[in-house]
Every structure is written in structure tokens, then in C-alpha cells.
Design an enzyme around this catalytic site. Structure first.
Site, PDB file in Angstrom:
ATOM      1  N   TYR A 170     -27.682 -38.621 -41.677  1.00  0.00           N
ATOM      2  CA  TYR A 170     -28.397 -38.694 -42.951  1.00  0.00           C
ATOM      3  C   TYR A 170     -29.129 -40.025 -43.036  1.00  0.00           C
ATOM      4  CZ  TYR A 170     -29.196 -38.370 -47.998  1.00  0.00           C
ATOM      5  OH  TYR A 170     -29.776 -38.330 -49.240  1.00  0.00           O
ATOM      6  N   TYR A 180     -24.522 -43.002 -51.879  1.00  0.00           N
ATOM      7  CA  TYR A 180     -23.912 -42.579 -50.610  1.00  0.00           C
ATOM      8  C   TYR A 180     -23.059 -43.740 -50.131  1.00  0.00           C
ATOM      9  CZ  TYR A 180     -23.837 -39.755 -46.290  1.00  0.00           C
ATOM     10  OH  TYR A 180     -23.478 -38.960 -45.228  1.00  0.00           O
TER      11      TYR A 180
HETATM   12  P1  NAI Z   1     -19.864 -28.794 -45.175  1.00  0.00           P
HETATM   13  O1  NAI Z   1     -18.906 -28.925 -46.287  1.00  0.00           O
HETATM   14  O2  NAI Z   1     -20.389 -27.427 -44.857  1.00  0.00           O
HETATM   15  O3  NAI Z   1     -19.294 -29.382 -43.813  1.00  0.00           O
HETATM   16  C1  NAI Z   1     -18.417 -30.443 -43.715  1.00  0.00           C
HETATM   17  C2  NAI Z   1     -17.199 -29.934 -42.964  1.00  0.00           C
HETATM   18  O4  NAI Z   1     -16.401 -31.015 -42.523  1.00  0.00           O
HETATM   19  C3  NAI Z   1     -16.297 -29.034 -43.810  1.00  0.00           C
HETATM   20  O5  NAI Z   1     -16.173 -27.767 -43.177  1.00  0.00           O
HETATM   21  C4  NAI Z   1     -14.960 -29.766 -43.782  1.00  0.00           C
HETATM   22  O6  NAI Z   1     -13.877 -28.873 -43.751  1.00  0.00           O
HETATM   23  C5  NAI Z   1     -15.078 -30.548 -42.490  1.00  0.00           C
HETATM   24  N1  NAI Z   1     -14.164 -31.678 -42.351  1.00  0.00           N
HETATM   25  C6  NAI Z   1     -13.966 -32.715 -43.186  1.00  0.00           C
HETATM   26  N2  NAI Z   1     -13.045 -33.541 -42.678  1.00  0.00           N
HETATM   27  C7  NAI Z   1     -12.658 -33.035 -41.489  1.00  0.00           C
HETATM   28  C8  NAI Z   1     -11.722 -33.429 -40.479  1.00  0.00           C
HETATM   29  N3  NAI Z   1     -10.983 -34.535 -40.608  1.00  0.00           N
HETATM   30  N4  NAI Z   1     -11.583 -32.651 -39.383  1.00  0.00           N
HETATM   31  C9  NAI Z   1     -12.311 -31.525 -39.237  1.00  0.00           C
HETATM   32  N5  NAI Z   1     -13.208 -31.112 -40.152  1.00  0.00           N
HETATM   33  C10 NAI Z   1     -13.372 -31.856 -41.258  1.00  0.00           C
HETATM   34  O7  NAI Z   1     -21.068 -29.789 -45.549  1.00  0.00           O
HETATM   35  P2  NAI Z   1     -22.429 -30.195 -44.814  1.00  0.00           P
HETATM   36  O8  NAI Z   1     -23.175 -30.950 -45.849  1.00  0.00           O
HETATM   37  O9  NAI Z   1     -23.087 -29.037 -44.202  1.00  0.00           O
HETATM   38  O10 NAI Z   1     -21.982 -31.224 -43.703  1.00  0.00           O
HETATM   39  C11 NAI Z   1     -22.191 -31.065 -42.308  1.00  0.00           C
HETATM   40  C12 NAI Z   1     -22.805 -32.315 -41.729  1.00  0.00           C
HETATM   41  O11 NAI Z   1     -24.130 -32.461 -42.231  1.00  0.00           O
HETATM   42  C13 NAI Z   1     -22.066 -33.609 -42.078  1.00  0.00           C
HETATM   43  O12 NAI Z   1     -22.070 -34.475 -40.974  1.00  0.00           O
HETATM   44  C14 NAI Z   1     -22.952 -34.189 -43.171  1.00  0.00           C
HETATM   45  O13 NAI Z   1     -22.822 -35.585 -43.299  1.00  0.00           O
HETATM   46  C15 NAI Z   1     -24.306 -33.802 -42.630  1.00  0.00           C
HETATM   47  N6  NAI Z   1     -25.419 -33.904 -43.586  1.00  0.00           N
HETATM   48  C16 NAI Z   1     -25.392 -33.231 -44.781  1.00  0.00           C
HETATM   49  C17 NAI Z   1     -26.432 -33.350 -45.678  1.00  0.00           C
HETATM   50  C18 NAI Z   1     -26.403 -32.608 -46.982  1.00  0.00           C
HETATM   51  O14 NAI Z   1     -27.220 -32.910 -47.870  1.00  0.00           O
HETATM   52  N7  NAI Z   1     -25.542 -31.635 -47.170  1.00  0.00           N
HETATM   53  C19 NAI Z   1     -27.619 -34.197 -45.393  1.00  0.00           C
HETATM   54  C20 NAI Z   1     -27.571 -34.821 -44.079  1.00  0.00           C
HETATM   55  C21 NAI Z   1     -26.508 -34.694 -43.240  1.00  0.00           C
END
Ligand code: NAI
Length: 284
Positions: A170, A180
Site C-alpha cells: 500500500y 494507516y
Molecule cells: P482481507 O481481509 O481479505 O485479507 C487479509 C487476510 O489476512 C485475512 O484473510 C486474514 O485472515 C489474514 N491474516 C491476518 N493475520 C494473519 C496471520 N497471522 N496469518 C495468516 N493470515 C492472517 O483484506 P485485504 O484488504 O484484501 O488484504 C490483503 C492484502 O492487501 C494485505 O496485504 C493488505 O495490506 C493489502 N492491501 C489492501 C488494501 C485495501 O484497501 N484493502 C490496499 C492495499 C493493499
């Protein structure tokens, strides 16, 4: 043979991981998923009960097939690292082999071609950096940055040469994004720097490419927990060169490209998939 992908960080059908899985499946890849231990039960139950069937539909009308879901917790590398209260926690005690995911995948399938890291966690994300505790900061780094180093380290031995890995970052890593916090901006900076160093090491030793996608805002479960996601989506709509909603699918498609032979000379890069917002100097 089709490619086999392991995607870590899917626990529902709203996030980037799910969208990436779909794009890879649409391109013909076999899909393996790694789900955070405490979320595993509900994810698997929902999957079995057909709760995600509507969002499993691929462009050709078929349903994305998920070959296997593995339990994983990206903050532990082996069972010895796991504190007693976690080990005995009902959700963790009920899951099996969750500290040896790469080994389990090797036993089940032998090898993979594509590794996706789509997870992050920062317990103090809503606190400004100036108010973040050492533990909160280190927890953000552990779950969001080192988790990628560790995942790649464990999977690289079973990745076929020519394989690719992708993580999600991000823009808060390089620009000030108030809200953030908790060391999450620092964790994303580390993730991007590690993308370069790991591209060198995994490229030289194993012919594996390493890239990260700097994604625009999406109202995923994780993002909603941060609290400012609607504001970021509105800001992007108002200020980005492309004034349209950013679809998770667009990030999924970019990931499928990066994982494919079309990107065979691309490694060590941060690819922006954000409607161009990163290129703006001022909002207009
Ligand atoms: P999401 O909630 O779909 O995915 C995050 C996942 O991380 C969840 O499934 C959660 O269970 C898992 N998680 C958390 N701690 C964990 C651990 N210790 N071990 C294994 N799994 C764990 O949300 P999102 O937003 O799709 O996130 C995916 C990636 O995208 C992340 O790296 C996030 O930082 C990145 N991202 C998201 C943005 C947004 O606006 N949603 C923007 C830019 C990057």
C-alpha cells in the site's frame, strides 16, 4: 500441465486474495489456499454450504475450484514458537499441521509455481505511529512483512524454476497516509524493500520472480477494520486519473499477469494497480 498456485490470506470472498485466486483460476491455474487458523472453520463451512458460489463464477461461467484449503498462521514458523495459550486455544487445537504448511503442500502435491501473500495485520493500526507501542510495531512487522520472508523461504524449495511470487502493498509505505498507523506504513516499506532483495536472492538461486502490487483502496474485511476505508475510496474517486471504482478483479488480473510468462522479465518491482492515484501530486 497447468500451474499450481498457493494463495495465503483468504478468509472470505471480499478481499484481494479471493480476486487473485479467481483470476489465476480463470487463467487455468490449480488453486490452493492458506487461511488464518482462527478464520478457517467459518471459511470452510461457508465454502461447503455454497455461500461463495455466486462469487466463484469465472468469466466462462464455470465455478472456481479450490483444490484444498490449508490452515496457517503467518506469525509462527514452527510449533516451538507458539505460546501455550494459542496452542491450547480451541480454534488452534482443532486445526492440524498449521505450522508446516509448505511441508503439507509438498506431501500433497509435490510442487507449486505461484505463491501469493495477501495478508497483513497490525493490532495498533488505528494508533498514530507516535503512539504505537514496541509490541504493536513489531507485531505489524511480524504479520505483514516477515510473514512474506518466511512464506517464501518455506515455499521456495518446492517452487518450480520460472515460478513467481506476489505480495500486496500500500502506498502508505512511501507517502504519508494519516490513519494507516501502528507501524503498518513501516511494515509495507519493509515489504517493498524485501521484494527487491528477495527478487535477487530467489532469482539467482531458484529462478523465481518476486514482485509486489501496490493496490488502491478496497472495502475488504481487513480494510474495514482500519476504519478509514470509505474515505480513502472517496478520495481516490475524486482525485485519481481514472475516476472509477477500483475492482478487486483488476488487482487479480494484474497478479495473474505478473505470475504468467508474459511477465517473465519482471522481478523486484512495485506495480501500482490503483487507478493511477500514486502519480498525482495534488488532489484536483
Ligand atoms: P482481507 O481481509 O481479505 O485479507 C487479509 C487476510 O489476512 C485475512 O484473510 C486474514 O485472515 C489474514 N491474516 C491476518 N493475520 C494473519 C496471520 N497471522 N496469518 C495468516 N493470515 C492472517 O483484506 P485485504 O484488504 O484484501 O488484504 C490483503 C492484502 O492487501 C494485505 O496485504 C493488505 O495490506 C493489502 N492491501 C489492501 C488494501 C485495501 O484497501 N484493502 C490496499 C492495499 C493493499
Amino acid at each position: 500441465r497447468g500451474k499450481r498456485a498457493f494463495i495465503a490470506g483468504i478468509a472470505d470472498d471480499n478481499g484481494y486474495g479471493w480476486a487473485i485466486a479467481k483470476s489465476l483460476a480463470a487463467a487455468g491455474a490449480e488453486i490452493l489456499i492458506g487461511t488464518w487458523v482462527p478464520a478457517l472453520n467459518i471459511f470452510e463451512t461457508s465454502l461447503k454450504r455454497g455461500k461463495f458460489d455466486e462469487s466463484r463464477v469465472l468469466p466462462d461461467g464455470s465455478l472456481m475450484n479450490i483444490t484444498k484449503v490449508y490452515a496457517l498462521d503467518a506469525v509462527y514458523d514452527s510449533l516451538e514458537d507458539v505460546p501455550e495459550d494459542v496452542k491450547t486455544n480451541k480454534r488452534y487445537a482443532g486445526a492440524s499441521n498449521w505450522t508446516e504448511v509448505a511441508e503439507s503442500v509438498r506431501n500433497d502435491f509435490g510442487s507449486i509455481d505461484i505463491l501469493v501473500h495477501s495478508l497483513a495485520n497490525g493490532p495498533e493500526v488505528s494508533k498514530p505511529l507516535l503512539e504505537t507501542s514496541r509490541n504493536g510495531y513489531l507485531a505489524a512487522m511480524s504479520a505483514s512483512s516477515y510473514s512474506f520472508v518466511s512464506l517464501l523461504k518455506h515455499f521456495v524449495p518446492i517452487m518450480n524454476p520460472g515460478g513467481a511470487s506476489i505480495s500486496l502493498t500500500y502506498i502508505a509505505s512511501e507517502r504519508i497516509i494519516p490513519g494507516y498507523g501502528g507501524g503498518m506504513s513501516s511494515a509495507k516499506s519493509a515489504l517493498e524493500s524485501d521484494t527487491r532483495v528477495l527478487a535477487f536472492e530467489a532469482g539467482r538461486r531458484h529462478k523465481i520472480r518476486v514482485n509486489t502490487i501496490s493496490a488502491g483502496p478496497l472495502g475488504s474485511r481487513a480494510a474495514k477494520a482500519i476504519g478509514f476505508i470509505d474515505m480513502m475510496i472517496d478520495y481516490s474517486l475524486a482525485n485519481a486519473p481514472l475516476q472509477k471504482e477500483l475492482l478487486a478483479e483488476e488487482v487479480g488480473n494484474a497478479a495473474a499477469f505478473l505470475a504468467s510468462p508474459l511477465a517473465s522479465a519482471i522481478t523486484g518491482t512495485v506495480l501500482y494497480v490503483d487507478n493511477g492515484l500514486h502519480a498525482m501530486g495534488v488532489g484536483v
